[in-house]
Design a protein around this motif. Structure first.
Motif, mmCIF file in Angstrom:
data_model
loop_
_atom_site.group_PDB
_atom_site.id
_atom_site.type_symbol
_atom_site.label_atom_id
_atom_site.label_comp_id
_atom_site.label_asym_id
_atom_site.label_seq_id
_atom_site.Cartn_x
_atom_site.Cartn_y
_atom_site.Cartn_z
ATOM 1 N N GLU A 174 0.816 -1.222 0.000
ATOM 2 C CA GLU A 174 0.000 0.000 0.000
ATOM 3 C C GLU A 174 0.845 1.266 0.000
ATOM 4 O OE1 GLU A 174 0.081 -1.497 4.352
ATOM 5 O OE2 GLU A 174 -0.073 -2.360 2.318
ATOM 6 N N CYS A 175 2.160 1.114 0.171
ATOM 7 C CA CYS A 175 3.074 2.258 0.101
ATOM 8 C C CYS A 175 3.806 2.317 -1.241
ATOM 9 C CB CYS A 175 4.098 2.189 1.230
ATOM 10 S SG CYS A 175 3.388 2.250 2.882
ATOM 11 N N VAL A 176 3.436 1.416 -2.145
ATOM 12 C CA VAL A 176 4.081 1.354 -3.466
ATOM 13 C C VAL A 176 3.052 1.746 -4.520
ATOM 14 C CG1 VAL A 176 5.315 -0.093 -5.107
ATOM 15 C CG2 VAL A 176 5.559 -0.509 -2.646
ATOM 16 N N LEU A 177 3.401 2.708 -5.341
ATOM 17 C CA LEU A 177 2.503 3.187 -6.385
ATOM 18 C C LEU A 177 2.909 2.628 -7.735
ATOM 19 C CD1 LEU A 177 0.184 5.101 -7.288
ATOM 20 C CD2 LEU A 177 1.948 6.854 -7.655
ATOM 21 N N MET A 178 1.964 1.963 -8.409
ATOM 22 C CA MET A 178 2.178 1.462 -9.766
ATOM 23 C C MET A 178 1.601 2.455 -10.756
ATOM 24 S SD MET A 178 3.361 -1.114 -11.593
ATOM 25 C CE MET A 178 3.443 -1.092 -13.389
ATOM 26 N N VAL A 179 2.416 2.886 -11.713
ATOM 27 C CA VAL A 179 2.011 3.859 -12.725
ATOM 28 C C VAL A 179 2.025 3.175 -14.083
ATOM 29 C CG1 VAL A 179 2.570 6.053 -13.834
ATOM 30 C CG2 VAL A 179 3.020 5.735 -11.380
ATOM 31 N N ALA A 180 0.934 3.275 -14.827
ATOM 32 C CA ALA A 180 0.878 2.623 -16.136
ATOM 33 C C ALA A 180 -0.185 3.277 -17.005
ATOM 34 C CB ALA A 180 0.582 1.133 -15.991
ATOM 35 N N ALA A 181 -0.038 3.087 -18.313
ATOM 36 C CA ALA A 181 -1.033 3.547 -19.278
ATOM 37 C C ALA A 181 -2.001 2.425 -19.648
ATOM 38 C CB ALA A 181 -0.334 4.056 -20.538
ATOM 39 N N GLY A 193 -2.319 -5.436 -3.870
ATOM 40 C CA GLY A 193 -2.388 -4.445 -2.807
ATOM 41 C C GLY A 193 -1.662 -3.148 -3.088
ATOM 42 N N MET A 194 -1.102 -3.005 -4.302
ATOM 43 C CA MET A 194 -0.391 -1.775 -4.637
ATOM 44 C C MET A 194 -1.365 -0.642 -4.926
ATOM 45 S SD MET A 194 2.451 -3.486 -7.201
ATOM 46 C CE MET A 194 3.462 -2.018 -7.425
ATOM 47 N N ARG A 195 -0.896 0.575 -4.752
ATOM 48 C CA ARG A 195 -1.656 1.746 -5.159
ATOM 49 C C ARG A 195 -1.505 1.924 -6.667
ATOM 50 N NH1 ARG A 195 -1.575 4.803 -0.416
ATOM 51 N NH2 ARG A 195 -2.843 6.453 -1.351
ATOM 52 N N THR A 196 -2.407 2.634 -7.291
ATOM 53 C CA THR A 196 -2.431 2.663 -8.751
ATOM 54 C C THR A 196 -2.670 4.073 -9.285
ATOM 55 O OG1 THR A 196 -4.775 2.044 -8.620
ATOM 56 C CG2 THR A 196 -3.190 0.279 -9.067
ATOM 57 N N ALA A 197 -1.987 4.382 -10.387
ATOM 58 C CA ALA A 197 -2.177 5.659 -11.080
ATOM 59 C C ALA A 197 -2.184 5.399 -12.580
ATOM 60 C CB ALA A 197 -1.082 6.654 -10.716
ATOM 61 N N TYR A 198 -3.269 5.757 -13.231
ATOM 62 C CA TYR A 198 -3.390 5.619 -14.671
ATOM 63 C C TYR A 198 -2.903 6.897 -15.338
ATOM 64 C CZ TYR A 198 -5.557 5.662 -19.285
ATOM 65 O OH TYR A 198 -5.779 5.766 -20.642
ATOM 66 N N VAL A 199 -2.022 6.739 -16.333
ATOM 67 C CA VAL A 199 -1.544 7.863 -17.133
ATOM 68 C C VAL A 199 -2.022 7.648 -18.563
ATOM 69 C CG1 VAL A 199 0.486 9.035 -18.063
ATOM 70 C CG2 VAL A 199 0.468 8.282 -15.685
#
Length: 230
Positions: A174-181, A193-199
């Motif tokens: 939960e302290c690791v952010l995954m960034v992907a398109a 359980g990772m955090r997520t950010a869509y680009v």
């Protein structure tokens, strides 16, 4: 919206998220088959990408032993050559390495640099170790560390891949952010359980209406600005 103050490590996908895979492969196909028109290049590119996706999924599903992307890209290049009537071994061999010469998106190099000034940044890619090394050098991508799925002999979205990133980060998921398109990539990370950010990228896989990711951004610059604002 989730709070951002507890993110300790940022993990960023490479293919499609930081480099323009479709235009890079398309340019390589056009160079290999210069007589092809736009429609023919698109057809050959689709044949390439369909093969790669299918074979990687066969590995994930246990229907094929693991082989790295250099092998699969070589198969894809041969498929393109067969479709296009291309017989020159040197041209086919160069085409097979097209995935190592993909151009970065306009905000990728500077965005990574800004992000790395605030967070430890990991790359996480389906590209094999050697292919990833050469791709990073070609595109000018600089990391604190970059991870190839070759280390676990699987491809995304296999859970072993995201666990590799979590273990390397050395902190709770939960302290690791995954960034992907790619929404499918973020779903895999979210399941661990990772955090997520869509680009958003022109050739990415946009979220479905049912997807609930922590953040959504129009580009990498917006993500970096949000994450470094505190």
């Amino acid at each position: 919206m989730a709070e951002i103050c507890d993110i300790e490590v940022v993990v960023v996908d490479v293919l499609g998220t930081l480099v323009d895979e479709r235009s890079g492969l398309g340019a390589a196909i056009r160079d290999a088959v210069p007589a092809s028109d736009d429609a023919s290049v698109d057809e050959l590119l689709t044949a390439w990408q369909d093969h790669v996706e299918r074979e990687q999924q066969r590995v994930v599903q246990g229907h094929r032993p693991y082989v790295n992307t250099e092998i699969i890209d070589g198969e894809a290049a041969q498929r393109v050559a067969d479709h296009a009537g291309l017989a020159d071994p040197a041209v086919i061999a160069r085409l097979a390495t097209a995935g190592q010469r993909l151009p970065p998106w306009g905000d990728s190099v500077a965005g990574l640099q800004r992000l790395a000034q605030r967070f430890p940044v990991l790359g996480l890619s389906n590209a094999g170790r050697t292919a990833l090394l050469r791709l990073n050098a070609h595109a000018g991508l600089r990391w604190h560390q970059v991870l190839s799925t070759e280390a676990v002999q699987f491809y995304k979205p296999a859970p072993e891949v995201y666990q590799l990133a979590i273990d390397t980060a050395g902190c709770p998921p939960e302290c690791v952010l995954m960034v992907a398109a790619h929404a499918w990539d973020l779903r895999g990370a979210q399941a661990r359980g990772m955090r997520t950010a869509y680009v958003q990228r022109p050739a990415g896989d946009p979220p479905a209406s049912s997807d609930v990711f922590d953040w959504r951004f129009d580009g990498l610059d917006d993500l970096v600005t949000a994450l470094t604002a505190r």
